[in-house]
Design a protein around this motif. Structure first.
Motif, PDB file in Angstrom:
ATOM      1  N   ILE A   1       0.954  -1.220  -0.093  1.00 15.42           N
ATOM      2  CA  ILE A   1       0.066  -0.092  -0.017  1.00 15.42           C
ATOM      3  C   ILE A   1       0.967   1.272  -0.055  1.00 15.42           C
ATOM      4  CG2 ILE A   1      -1.723   1.327   1.521  1.00 15.42           C
ATOM      5  CD1 ILE A   1      -2.789  -1.208   2.248  1.00 15.42           C
ATOM      6  N   PHE A   2       1.812   1.265   0.787  1.00 12.99           N
ATOM      7  CA  PHE A   2       2.723   2.504   0.844  1.00 12.99           C
ATOM      8  C   PHE A   2       3.558   2.561  -0.305  1.00 12.99           C
ATOM      9  CE2 PHE A   2       2.834   2.234   5.622  1.00 12.99           C
ATOM     10  CZ  PHE A   2       2.723   3.480   5.769  1.00 12.99           C
ATOM     11  N   TRP A   3       3.788   1.559  -1.183  1.00 12.78           N
ATOM     12  CA  TRP A   3       4.685   1.502  -2.660  1.00 12.78           C
ATOM     13  C   TRP A   3       3.730   2.129  -3.593  1.00 12.78           C
ATOM     14  CZ3 TRP A   3       4.167  -1.684  -7.091  1.00 12.78           C
ATOM     15  CH2 TRP A   3       5.397  -1.338  -7.715  1.00 12.78           C
ATOM     16  N   ILE A   4       2.529   1.845  -3.560  1.00 12.57           N
ATOM     17  CA  ILE A   4       1.474   2.271  -4.468  1.00 12.57           C
ATOM     18  C   ILE A   4       1.158   3.719  -4.252  1.00 12.57           C
ATOM     19  CG2 ILE A   4      -0.851   2.012  -5.396  1.00 12.57           C
ATOM     20  CD1 ILE A   4      -0.260  -1.154  -4.897  1.00 12.57           C
ATOM     21  N   CYS A   5       0.742   4.189  -2.995  1.00 10.54           N
ATOM     22  CA  CYS A   5       0.127   5.379  -2.429  1.00 10.54           C
ATOM     23  C   CYS A   5       0.956   6.442  -2.190  1.00 10.54           C
ATOM     24  CB  CYS A   5      -0.898   5.118  -1.387  1.00 10.54           C
ATOM     25  SG  CYS A   5      -2.360   3.951  -1.687  1.00 10.54           S
TER      26      CYS A   5
END
Length: 639
Positions: free
Chosen positions: A298-302
């Motif tokens: 999620i961090f990598w995407i957002c």
């Protein structure tokens, strides 16, 4: 299914197999889908309009971004002939200076002209040339912070600079300690299954004595110039600080363990049942790493989208131009996008947390409701955790989204009011009475609404496939009304979790300290892995090991509480369900329930109980229930 059947299931939650899982909270699934579409729109705007280089790149003394407005990607601060850092005269360079034999031309405020200054050794860190020398790094950080705030003293900055310097080379001992922490966690759970009380007492003893021993050693060496034996380096003050901190941690641990050990005998049955479940379904121990991986995804995407939105504003460089400080000016639309993206990241992380709790609960209830045959649970499902994730995404994503939004946003208020509600029950304390009267409305709101917003709701969803509100209400009623003894057992495992957290954290920190002192690759000044200050690196390793231990404790806590909830659900089902009603349906439609409940007439099926709960857990709950009944009888007799 008729209306009467629906009412029956609403009052008496069925056991697994009586009701297949269906999609729940479909409306909130639609809300979540719309929110994701909105987030896509915000991220697209940020990636198109934002330039993230404005966030990370330094700027020179003229306010020009390095590598954007002027050549040179790295920011460098020159050092004057007197040794002072020219903080307000940074320049952009192609490569960070690696020796003191060359010069660079920098703006000299004293003569208001460009002047040649001798270089010093630096290392490139995120496009900034950071000094290799701890003294120069301290001076640079001191000037930067003094230019922006007055809350930190030079002593604090020196300690922070030392932490930054040590963190560069700390990855090897920290990595070794992290692996040892994982091994220690598994070993603790394995031994806990066979020698519960002895192991916990031993871990508590090692934890307390270990911290007191390390604390006493550090206080002693602080009186002789610190571990490096040199005066004026500040190492003695740092050692004294850590020594006193270790002594204080040991004292606090003694108080906590003495209070928590009161429930030791009470919780042994729960602990053994939890360990049995975790080792018979080993994929449970993989769940924290799966959950961590999903959060990192999620961090990598957002995060790139959030950084893009933050970079959409106009860069404003005001005051002293040190190359670091900056602020942005945003339009109302950009501010709304930034807030919305932050809320979506928070919601997605909470959904991951909720899915983790649901997965553990689903896997545990599958194990629990597998009957014992000759003292063993046979025909168990394999890879239950991965099946649980599939089940959660397929049927209950809307419920998890709704529960994550409610519990996540209201969690601070729930914990605060919960503390106030518990404190107000102490009528012997006048302050508690006044607090309860002043906060009566909040306490009533907590008992009617906030109290049910916890992980037990996902346990009920895993068993009954109900909507979030229905499951949250029923879960609270099952735990508080069906088997009152569970109120004492629920959370009684805290002492085992504290012992696990303490021993794993201490093991990681102590391992790093010993390696830094006695392993040549870490104490040789010519080695690229040289650790200058073992204490700082040991603290970093202790924190990393503690985070690993938290993963084990979260699984341990959720599995244990789910087993207790399954027992309470089984009791309610056995005491209140119409067995004849199900036996007639089962004889007509399926052979599964015939095998589960046994063959024969309805009367015989009602009398026969299938053993789901471990024997020691049943005996423990029965003894607790007997004690409470005796107390109630004595109270009735006296009245």
């Amino acid at each position: 299914m008729s209306d009467s059947d629906e009412d029956h299931h609403a009052k008496h939650p069925p056991l697994p197999g009586h009701k297949v899982h269906v999609c729940t909270d479909i409306m909130w699934l639609g809300v979540f889908a719309l929110a994701c579409i909105g987030q896509t729109r915000m991220v697209d705007y940020g990636l198109r309009e934002g330039d993230t280089r404005k966030l990370a790149r330094g700027y020179d003394y003229q306010g020009k971004l390095c590598g954007v407005d002027t050549p040179g990607d790295n920011l460098f601060h020159c050092q004057s002939a007197t040794g002072d850092i020219l903080l307000t005269s940074p320049i952009c360079v192609d490569a960070c200076p690696s020796s003191g034999n060359l010069t660079h031309s920098c703006y000299d405020p004293s003569v208001q002209a460009m002047t040649e200054f001798l270089d010093y050794d630096t290392k490139e860190v995120l496009r900034y040339c950071m000094p290799d020398s701890i003294d120069i790094l301290t001076e640079l950080l001191k000037d930067v912070v003094a230019n922006s705030t007055s809350f930190l003293t030079p002593g604090h900055l020196a300690w922070a600079a030392n932490m930054v310097s040590q963190a560069r080379r700390a990855w090897l001992p920290v990595l070794i300690s992290a692996h040892i922490a994982v091994i220690a966690g598994y070993a603790y759970l394995l031994l806990l299954r066979w020698c519960t009380s002895t192991l916990v007492y031993a871990c508590e003893f090692i934890f307390v004595v270990g911290f007191w021993g390390v604390g006493g050693y550090l206080v002693y060496v602080s009186a002789t110039g610190g571990q490096d034996g040199l005066e004026g380096t500040g190492d003695s003050k740092q050692d004294a600080f850590f020594g006193v901190a270790c002594l204080l941690i040991g004292f606090i641990a003694v108080c906590v363990f003495l209070c928590a050990n009161r429930n030791m005998a009470t919780a042994v049955g729960c602990i053994e049942a939890t360990c049995e479940c975790m080792f018979e379904e080993p994929t449970l121990l993989l769940e924290p790493f799966v959950s961590l991986g999903s959060k990192l995804l999620i961090f990598w995407i957002c995060i790139p989208g959030l950084f893009g939105l933050l970079a959409t504003g106009d860069l404003i460089v005001a005051g002293a131009r040190d190359g670091f400080a900056r602020r942005f000016s945003y339009t109302a639309e950009e501010q709304l996008y930034i807030v919305g993206e932050c809320l979506m990241i928070f919601w997605l992380l909470e959904i991951c947390h909720a899915m983790s709790q649901y997965t553990l609960a689903w896997s545990t209830q599958i194990w629990y409701f597998t009957p014992y045959v000759n003292g063993r649970k046979l025909n168990r499902q394999r890879c239950a955790v991965f099946r649980a994730y599939f089940n959660a995404v397929r049927y209950h994503l809307g419920t998890l989204a709704f529960g994550a939004l409610m519990s996540g946003t209201l969690r601070p208020f729930r914990h605060l009011i919960s503390y106030i509600a518990k404190a107000s029950q102490n009528e012997a304390n006048p302050l508690s009475v006044v607090l309860g009267r002043c906060c009566g409305v909040c306490i009533n709101c907590y008992r009617k609404f906030l109290e049910r917003l916890n992980k037990t709701a996902y346990m009920d969803v895993a068993i009954t496939s109900s909507n979030y509100c229905v499951s949250a209400t029923r879960a609270l009623a099952v735990l508080t009304e069906e088997v009152p003894a569970l109120a004492v057992l629920n959370g009684a495992q805290a002492v085992f979790q504290l012992a696990l957290l303490g021993i794993v954290s201490f093991t990681g920190a102590f391992t790093t300290f010993v390696l830094s002192k006695h392993w040549a690759i870490l104490n040789d000044q010519q080695s690229p892995y040289y650790v200058q200050d073992p204490m700082v690196v040991s603290v970093i390793s202790g924190i990393a090991s503690g985070l690993i231990a938290v993963s084990f404790t979260l699984v341990f806590d959720t599995v244990g509480d789910t087993i207790l909830y399954c027992f309470a659900t089984e009791q309610r089902r056995h005491n209140q369900v119409d067995h004849a009603k199900y036996s007639q349906a089962n004889n007509q439609s399926s052979s599964y329930f015939s095998w589960l409940l046994g063959s024969g007439s309805a009367t015989q099926q009602e009398e026969k109980r299938v053993d789901y709960a471990p024997r020691k857990l049943r005996d423990l709950i029965a003894s607790r229930q007997k004690e409470e009944d005796e107390v109630d009888d004595d109270a009735s007799t006296n009245s």
